[in-house]
Scaffold this motif. Structure first.
Motif, short mmCIF file in Angstrom:
data_model
loop_
_atom_site.label_atom_id
_atom_site.label_comp_id
_atom_site.label_asym_id
_atom_site.label_seq_id
_atom_site.Cartn_x
_atom_site.Cartn_y
_atom_site.Cartn_z
N ASP A 564 77.60 23.90 6.22
CA ASP A 564 78.07 23.56 7.55
C ASP A 564 79.54 23.95 7.66
OD1 ASP A 564 78.18 22.62 10.13
OD2 ASP A 564 77.62 20.55 9.65
N VAL A 565 80.01 24.07 8.89
CA VAL A 565 81.40 24.46 9.11
C VAL A 565 82.33 23.35 8.61
CG1 VAL A 565 80.85 25.92 11.08
CG2 VAL A 565 81.35 23.49 11.45
N PRO A 566 83.57 23.70 8.22
CA PRO A 566 84.49 22.67 7.71
C PRO A 566 85.16 21.87 8.82
CG PRO A 566 85.50 24.84 7.57
CD PRO A 566 84.09 25.06 8.04
N PHE A 567 85.16 22.38 10.05
CA PHE A 567 85.78 21.68 11.17
C PHE A 567 85.15 22.21 12.46
CE2 PHE A 567 88.86 24.13 8.59
CZ PHE A 567 88.61 25.39 9.12
N ARG A 568 85.19 21.40 13.49
CA ARG A 568 84.58 21.79 14.77
C ARG A 568 85.56 22.62 15.62
NH1 ARG A 568 79.61 21.31 13.13
NH2 ARG A 568 78.89 19.16 12.79
N ASP A 569 86.82 22.26 15.59
CA ASP A 569 87.83 22.96 16.38
C ASP A 569 88.96 23.43 15.48
OD1 ASP A 569 86.44 22.39 18.73
OD2 ASP A 569 87.61 20.58 19.14
N VAL A 570 89.56 24.55 15.82
CA VAL A 570 90.78 25.02 15.17
C VAL A 570 91.81 25.19 16.28
CG1 VAL A 570 91.90 26.85 13.84
CG2 VAL A 570 89.51 26.25 13.37
N TYR A 571 92.83 24.33 16.26
CA TYR A 571 93.89 24.46 17.26
C TYR A 571 95.08 25.18 16.62
CZ TYR A 571 97.64 23.65 20.53
OH TYR A 571 98.69 23.85 21.39
N ILE A 572 95.42 26.34 17.17
CA ILE A 572 96.51 27.15 16.62
C ILE A 572 97.74 26.95 17.50
CG2 ILE A 572 97.27 29.50 16.09
CD1 ILE A 572 94.30 30.18 15.63
N HIS A 573 98.73 26.30 16.92
CA HIS A 573 99.94 26.04 17.70
C HIS A 573 100.92 27.20 17.62
CE1 HIS A 573 102.32 25.24 14.09
NE2 HIS A 573 101.39 24.40 13.68
N ALA A 574 101.89 27.19 18.49
CA ALA A 574 102.84 28.29 18.60
C ALA A 574 103.96 28.16 17.57
CB ALA A 574 103.41 28.33 20.01
N LEU A 575 104.85 29.12 17.62
CA LEU A 575 106.00 29.16 16.72
C LEU A 575 107.17 28.45 17.38
CD1 LEU A 575 106.77 30.59 13.97
CD2 LEU A 575 107.73 32.42 15.37
N VAL A 576 107.94 27.70 16.59
CA VAL A 576 109.15 27.07 17.12
C VAL A 576 110.31 28.04 16.90
CG1 VAL A 576 110.67 25.06 17.07
CG2 VAL A 576 108.24 24.80 16.50
N ARG A 577 110.89 28.52 18.00
CA ARG A 577 112.02 29.46 17.93
C ARG A 577 113.31 28.74 18.36
NH1 ARG A 577 110.44 34.79 17.56
NH2 ARG A 577 108.19 35.18 17.80
N ASP A 578 114.43 29.43 18.26
CA ASP A 578 115.67 28.82 18.70
C ASP A 578 115.76 28.90 20.23
OD1 ASP A 578 116.55 31.35 19.43
OD2 ASP A 578 118.07 31.50 17.85
N SER A 579 116.85 28.41 20.79
CA SER A 579 116.97 28.31 22.25
C SER A 579 116.97 29.67 22.94
CB SER A 579 118.25 27.55 22.62
OG SER A 579 119.38 28.19 22.07
N LYS A 580 117.30 30.74 22.18
CA LYS A 580 117.31 32.09 22.74
C LYS A 580 116.00 32.82 22.52
CE LYS A 580 122.28 32.41 21.94
NZ LYS A 580 123.33 33.03 21.10
N GLY A 581 115.04 32.14 21.89
CA GLY A 581 113.74 32.77 21.66
C GLY A 581 113.67 33.55 20.36
#
Length: 939
Positions: A564-581
């Motif tokens: 069986d699958v190890p998890f039902r959902d995979v939520y991929i979050h974004a990268l944390v950059r500085d204030s200038k991106g």
């Protein structure tokens, strides 16, 4: 009930509440939960690590989900742990030992591993402590480590099963090699960077002296291992040369000119040198044409004897310099030029990798990858955001077998043994043959060094079995040597009975044990209660950078060993950059320390600032100002709570529910709270964390604090006791339910506020999360007229610059009697909110002379200005302000149209000036509107 301090001080409560939660075992799965199980396994941070912004975001999102699901009645397990991080941890300890002039080889394997365990005991818990500072509600009683006894058992079980099925195998092929870490690396562990190098043009003379072929290369030192020159069969320039022989410069060897369609006629000269031992493309060509593979670069990045006496032992870059000098002297270096190309580096130490041919262990992932692809296609696993699915498919459809052996000491040692005493198919003892089991130089009993050789030759030189195995490293074990693989330790050869057996010295890739994380941490291979209850897990929250390193491999292993699958959902979050991106990095000096943010602003403000900007598929631009802004948000909640409790301390929810019928504002705020709860639950279900946070912010700051609390003051300070009691009861009820709604996001301050509420029982963690409060859409529709009235009058006051201390009169013409009735029923609150002495509303109201107008839905608001301001003076003031603004606009327009300035000024200065220019234009437009408004009044 606790009394609240004058102001909120996070440092006074955060550690206290966290200890309280831990002591009460609130992080453990509740036996009373009635909505099924919910499980998250934490992406195990490296034991060497300290909390960075990616960890902080990842852990915050997982904590929100875990606290939310607990309060909804689920049996929640958030399972924590750390990764042994083979190469990274070994490097850290080796650097520490180097300060004492000690190497791992001088210590020996067992002593060195003991040193690493000592280091882990002292420093390995650092990141766990930091996660606790963030508020992570993991069940620490179940904390795992990828090298603990249970996970070691799981790793060995998986290895043995895959070995027995032929899925794990050994092969001698080209791999990525780190000369600094002295280990193989998988393709995923190589980081490629664009860099400026040089391309060199070298003449290879035809053996008959009739001419030469010029080849182009970026790595002239590898020409010493060339075994052919290849051209495209359709390249007319070289058709007559195919099959001819060349003299390989500097070596005295002869090599053929071969044809291969993989050669790009457009690259360089169209003729490429073929070095099967040091280039992946060349290895493929070599196999197609049966070419010899000559290794001229060793595992430490130095040239081998095969490179020739002049170059043997030289560093690869020193050899490059010498080769170029020698070619120039022979007039065989035609020239060179700059060349932009992608260079692979070790993901840990950043050393340039070297493709080398070595015998390594591999996992045949072809069938497992197909199963893993289908699991996502069939939506047994949902990848969120969906845009990452194509990346997943792209990698999985082109997946190569996984190189799982690493030539280091810290990690899961491969459970395979070899016997030197056994004989090969020719009847020769395996230990006698240098090409069967070959050791690097080792120390003799008298301290002298004994050169490399076969096992038997080292025994003959006086070394015992334990000395050879304990103080040296196997360089090579051929595929002809039989491998014995089993679950337990092997004490003697199962074939010949010899006790002098050799365990494979390599360890498994760190990601091998991590790939088993979702089920090994729950007790597999044993059939445990946790495994039955929590597998498959509910969701994996992770960064995009380990989608292939880890996520894909967990899916393959979960399907293979659990069906069986190890998890039902995979939520991929974004990268944390500085204030200038920009990406945060030490070299740029823009790294933000989460612990510093927590110390300055509190964990709650830091958490909320991360979540508020965690939009799906969009990187976060992080700034201190935003954290400070959300610190103000928490202060506002704190001060609102103090206001309510100071007036309603003796009331209870029951008194509110039993009180008189709620008025329109009370009905409205209860319905708006219901709407907020509905939205928050919906957003969290779909992992739209930022939208959930923004819903909370809008409700708490604007609707509850700015509107309802301010509207309530006329009742609180009025003389109608029944109305006052109803209003205070409503405030207390909404505060109590809002604190529950807020808890998963800002757990510390909500726990403190919870205990300040009258008749609050136990921890807020044990309370039921608001789910489906009733909506009153009629109240919401009616209240819009009240709020529009207040906003409209306030807008006119602001535009006309009427002093806040002055009371005004207002006249409101409505489209029908129903709207007028709503306004008139709430006049007391409206007058207080806009500082009006008189307000008249009705269908027959006419506009008084000299009044400003605000047109809204179903109404017009008239505000007479006589006696409130001098219209001519105000117009004059605005005209002067307009002139100043226009002067600034003209100056910036000239500046931004100056090409010299735009081309030379820093990007941030141009962006700042452009933003200021747009801001001034908007301000000028507003001033024009206000002048027109006053001129219309005057006329």
């Amino acid at each position: 009930m606790n009394e609240l301090n004058k102001s909120y001080e996070p440092s006074l409560i955060e550690d206290r509440w966290y200890e309280s939660w831990e002591d009460a075992s609130y992080f453990k799965p509740s036996a009373d939960a009635d909505k099924g199980s919910f499980c998250i396994v934490i992406p195990p941070p490296n034991v060497t690590g300290s909390l960075h912004m990616g960890h902080a975001l990842n852990a915050t999102l997982q904590d929100i989900l875990s606290r939310w699901k607990r309060m909804l009645g689920f049996k929640v397990l958030w399972l924590p742990g750390t990764d042994h991080a083979g190469i990274a941890t070994q490097n850290v300890v080796e650097r520490e030992l180097a300060k004492q002039k000690i190497t791992r080889h001088s210590l020996g394997r067992e002593a060195f591993i003991s040193k690493i365990w000592e280091w882990k005991a002292e420093y390995g818990g650092r990141i766990i402590h930091q996660l606790k500072k963030l508020g992570a509600s993991c069940d620490w009683s179940r904390e795992r480590f990828t090298l603990d006894a249970g996970l070691s058992e799981a790793v060995r079980e998986v290895f043995v099963r895959l070995f027995d099925e032929g899925i794990i195998y050994r092969d001698n092929r080209l791999i990525n090699w780190c000369p600094r870490c002295h280990t193989a690396l998988s393709d995923l562990e190589v980081e490629y960077e664009e860099s400026e190098g040089r391309i060199y043009y070298i003449q290879y003379p035809l053996s008959d002296g009739s001419g030469s072929i010029t080849v182009a290369t970026t790595r002239p030192e590898t020409m010493l291992g060339d075994t052919a020159v290849a051209v495209n069969p359709d390249d007319k320039r070289y058709k007559k040369l195919i099959g001819r022989t060349l003299d390989l410069p500097l070596t005295g060897r002869k090599i053929p000119v071969i044809k291969d369609s993989a050669v790009d006629p457009e690259f360089g000269t169209g003729a490429v040198k073929v070095t099967p031992a040091h280039d992946f493309n060349d290895e493929a060509i070599g196999k197609r044409h049966g070419l010899e593979s000559i290794q001229v670069i060793s595992e430490d990045g130095r040239m081998t004897r095969e490179a020739g006496a002049r170059y043997s032992g030289k560093d690869r870059y020193e050899c490059r310099r010498l080769v170029l000098e020698d070619l120039k002297e022979l007039n065989q270096l035609e020239g060179d030029r700059k060349h932009q190309h992608s260079v692979g580096h070790c993901y840990r130490c950043k050393t340039t990798i070297e493709p080398l041919q070595t015998i390594q262990w591999y996992v045949d992932v072809q069938q497992m990858s197909k199963d893993a692809i289908n699991a996502v296609k069939d939506h047994r696993i949902n990848i969120i955001p969906e845009s990452w699915e194509n990346n997943y498919y792209g990698w999985m459809n082109n997946i190569k077998d996984w190189c799982i052996s690493r030539q280091i000491w810290w990690g899961h040692q491969i459970p395979v043994w070899y016997c030197p005493a056994c004989k090969n198919e020719s009847g020769e003892m395996q230990g006698d043959l240098i090409d069967h089991i070959f050791f690097e130089p080792v120390a003799a009993p008298d301290g002298s060094m004994i050169s490399a050789g076969s096992y038997s030759s080292l025994r003959k030189k006086g070394l015992s079995h334990d000395q050879i195995v304990g103080n040296s490293k196997i360089i090579r074990v051929s595929r002809a040597v039989k491998a014995h693989c089993l679950r337990g330790d092997l004490s003697k050869c199962p074939d010949c009975g010899s006790t002098e057996i050799i365990r494979d010295p390599d360890v498994l890739d760190t990601w091998f044990s991590s790939a088993l994380w979702p089920f090994s941490t729950l007790g597999w291979p044993k059939d445990t209660e946790d495994l039955r209850t929590f597998y498959p897990t509910s969701v994996l929250v992770t960064g995009f950078d380990i989608l292939f390193f880890w996520v894909a491999r967990m899916i393959m292993m979960g399907l293979k060993f659990r069906g069986d699958v190890p998890f039902r959902d995979v939520y991929i979050h974004a990268l944390v950059r500085d204030s200038k991106g920009q990406k945060m990095s030490k070299s740029k000096g823009n790294v933000v320390d989460p612990l510093d943010m927590i110390a300055r602003f509190g964990a709650d403000a830091f958490r909320f600032s991360l979540v508020a900007f965690a939009a799906q598929g969009r990187d976060i631009r992080f700034s201190e100002e935003r954290v400070e802004g959300y610190r103000h948000f928490i202060n506002k909640i704190w001060n609102a709570s103090k206001f309510i409790l100071s007036n309603a301390a003796q009331l209870t929810d029951k008194e509110f529910s039993d009180s008189s019928t709620p008025d329109l504002p009370a009905r409205w705020i209860m319905s708006r709270f219901g709407g907020a709860v509905e939205e928050v639950n919906r957003h969290l279900e779909s992992y739209r964390f930022n939208e959930a946070a923004n819903t909370i912010y809008q409700f708490m700051w604007h609707e509850f604090c700015d509107w309802y609390i301010e509207l309530s003051k006329s009742s609180i300070y009025g003389e109608n006791e029944e109305q006052k009691k109803m209003t205070l009861g409503c405030l207390l009820h909404i505060l109590k339910e809002s604190i529950k709604m807020l808890h998963p996001f800002i757990p510390f301050v909500t726990e403190e506020l919870w205990h300040a509420l009258p008749n609050s029982m136990g921890s807020i963690m044990l309370q039921q999360y608001p789910e489906k409060p009733a909506r009153d859409l009629d109240a919401e529709q009616k209240m819009e007229y009240v709020l529009s009235t207040i906003s409209g009058i306030r807008s006119l006051r602001g535009e006309l610059n009427i002093a806040p201390s002055l009371e005004i009169k207002a006249y409101i013409k409505t489209s029908d009697n129903a709207v007028a009735a709503i306004i008139n029923e709430n006049l007391t609150s409206i007058k207080k909110m806009v500082r009006a002495s008189e307000i008249e509303a009705g269908t027959g109201v006419t506009r008084p002379g000299g009044s400003a107008v605000c047109v809204l839905k179903d109404m017009e608001i008239y505000l007479p200005v006589e006696g409130l301001l001098d219209i001519k003076s105000e117009i004059s003031r605005l005209m002067k302000e307009k002139a100043k603004i226009n002067e600034s606009i003209e100056f910036l327009a000239k500046k931004l149209s100056n090409k010299k300035f735009v081309n030379s000024a820093p990007k941030e200065i141009i962006e700042k000036d452009s933003a200021r220019f747009e801001e001034l234009k908007e301000k000028a437009g507003k001033v024009d509107e206000n002048i027109s408004l006053l001129e219309n009044i005057g006329s």
